[in-house]
Design a protein around this motif. Structure first.
Motif, PDB file in Angstrom:
ATOM      1  N   HIS A 106      13.230 -14.711 -14.141  1.00  0.00           N
ATOM      2  CA  HIS A 106      12.706 -14.272 -15.406  1.00  0.00           C
ATOM      3  C   HIS A 106      13.032 -12.803 -15.534  1.00  0.00           C
ATOM      4  O   HIS A 106      13.591 -12.252 -16.378  1.00  0.00           O
ATOM      5  N   ARG A 110      16.074 -10.721 -17.790  1.00  0.00           N
ATOM      6  CA  ARG A 110      15.655  -9.806 -18.488  1.00  0.00           C
ATOM      7  C   ARG A 110      16.242  -8.336 -18.476  1.00  0.00           C
ATOM      8  O   ARG A 110      16.730  -7.873 -19.278  1.00  0.00           O
ATOM      9  N   ASP A 134      14.365 -18.850 -20.641  1.00  0.00           N
ATOM     10  CA  ASP A 134      13.533 -19.906 -20.342  1.00  0.00           C
ATOM     11  C   ASP A 134      12.232 -20.212 -21.129  1.00  0.00           C
ATOM     12  O   ASP A 134      12.388 -21.306 -21.861  1.00  0.00           O
TER      13      ASP A 134
END
Length: 378
Positions: A106, A110, A134
């Motif tokens: 993640h 990002r 996600d």
């Protein structure tokens, strides 16, 4: 604004910052997904890990003002460890699924999306964007599929021709109307390997599944694991890669393109017995940067106990007796009782019978009763 030129510049920039695939699609509703989600909701097979508002997963204009396009990206991740420790008789190991190797994906995705956002803002000052990975409202697979990055496989994951399904996905809503890419066509054909190999039969074919019995989901739950799934957990501490390992598109595919995704083998294949005693602080310090740590140590410890039972590791009996007698969490005590019965031996039997006399929690007593039947004294 020349959107075709801007699109080409974004694609080039994405390549420069280490994005393996990028695609563009419209911000039209994902109507096919609505039907699928409604069926899943009706049948009670949503896991609770998904974004809770169904319509926000289908209609981009409910979560973003006047969306015109969605940009999807994919990053390839490793499928093999450069150095993998072996599981030995007195130091058995479990395994974290590949999606938990390295720094939490993640975070990595990002960062890439933030760079692309900044790149666009330098060229279009009034551009509006919303990125997600996600846990956002939209379905990563649905977006990436429509953006031409790959096709949804029978294992419900996105399969790409170049990288198989070993890819992380993220997307960005924007108010810029980019020319959309052409969606990828079906890549599975008659192949059914993933469906046939699924340990719990959670894959139903044609991209459908019951996620509530998928081992990837079950390894992340915090309660007692049903006994039928304990038997097929094998050595999985977190997640399950079976449907990916058997996929022909993943055969021979192993990509080490991001240093953040490289992992110490001792972290993703840790020894099991030390996990039973690890403190919250130690767990966070050791595993906190990994995606597989997000549910905390309890599911990992429960799974470690089940794996030790599968190995019938007699060296773990003192550790398991400690869990049964002293752990404050019913799930750990009860699972330890079951594991001791599976491993067997006089010490295990005595511990189970003693625990039966003093245990007050009803769920734990059910597990101890099951353990007594296994050792033949129920």
């Amino acid at each position: 604004m020349d959107v075709k030129k801007l699109k080409a510049e974004i694609i080039q920039y994405a390549t420069e910052i280490g994005v393996q695939k990028i695609g563009f699609t419209t911000a039209d509703p994902f109507l096919f997904l609505k039907e699928r989600l409604e069926v899943a909701e009706k049948e009670g097979v949503l896991t609770g890990f998904e974004h809770p508002v169904l319509d926000e997963r289908v209609y981009p204009d409910l979560i973003f003002e006047e969306p015109k396009s969605i940009i999807a990206i994919a990053l390839a991740y490793p499928s093999k460890l450069k150095e993998s420790p072996t599981s030995k008789r007195e130091s058995r190991r479990g395994v974290f699924a590949r999606a938990s190797w390295g720094i939490d994906y993640h975070t990595i995705l990002r960062e890439k999306l933030a760079l692309i956002e900044a790149f666009i803002l330098e060229r279009v000052k009034d551009a509006k964007m919303k990125s997600m990975v996600d846990t956002g409202e939209l379905s990563d697979v649905a977006v990436a599929e429509r953006a031409g990055i790959g096709a949804r496989g029978k294992n419900t994951l996105l399969i790409t021709k170049e990288f198989g399904s070993w890819v992380y996905l993220g997307e960005m809503l924007t108010n810029i109307a980019f020319p959309p890419d052409t969606p990828e066509t079906d890549l599975c054909g008659d192949c059914n390997k993933c469906v046939e190999a699924c340990p719990t039969n959670s894959l139903l074919g044609e991209g459908a599944m019951n996620p509530k019995i998928c081992l990837s989901y079950l390894t992340q739950t915090k309660g007692f694991l049903e006994e039928e799934y304990r038997e097929v957990l094998h050595n999985r501490l977190y997640g399950c890669d079976t449907c990916q390992v058997v996929c022909p598109y993943n055969r021979g595919r192993d990509f080490h393109l991001h240093k953040e995704m490289e992992q110490d083998g001792n972290l993703v294949r840790p020894e099991l017995k030390p996990l039973l005693h690890i403190s919250n602080r130690e767990f966070k310090e050791k595993f906190g940067s990994m995606a597989g740590s997000w549910r905390g140590k309890k599911p990992i410890q429960r799974n470690a106990i089940i794996i030790l039972a599968r190995y019938k590791d007699k060296t773990a009996i003192p550790d398991l007796i400690g869990c049964l007698n002293h752990d404050t969490r019913p799930v750990i005590r009860g699972t330890a009782a079951w594991a001791l019965a599976k491993i067997g031996g006089k010490d295990a039997e005595v511990a189970i019978l003693n625990a039966w006399e003093k245990e007050k929690d009803e769920e734990v007593k059910i597990e101890i009763e099951r353990a007594k039947k296994i050792i033949g004294v129920g």
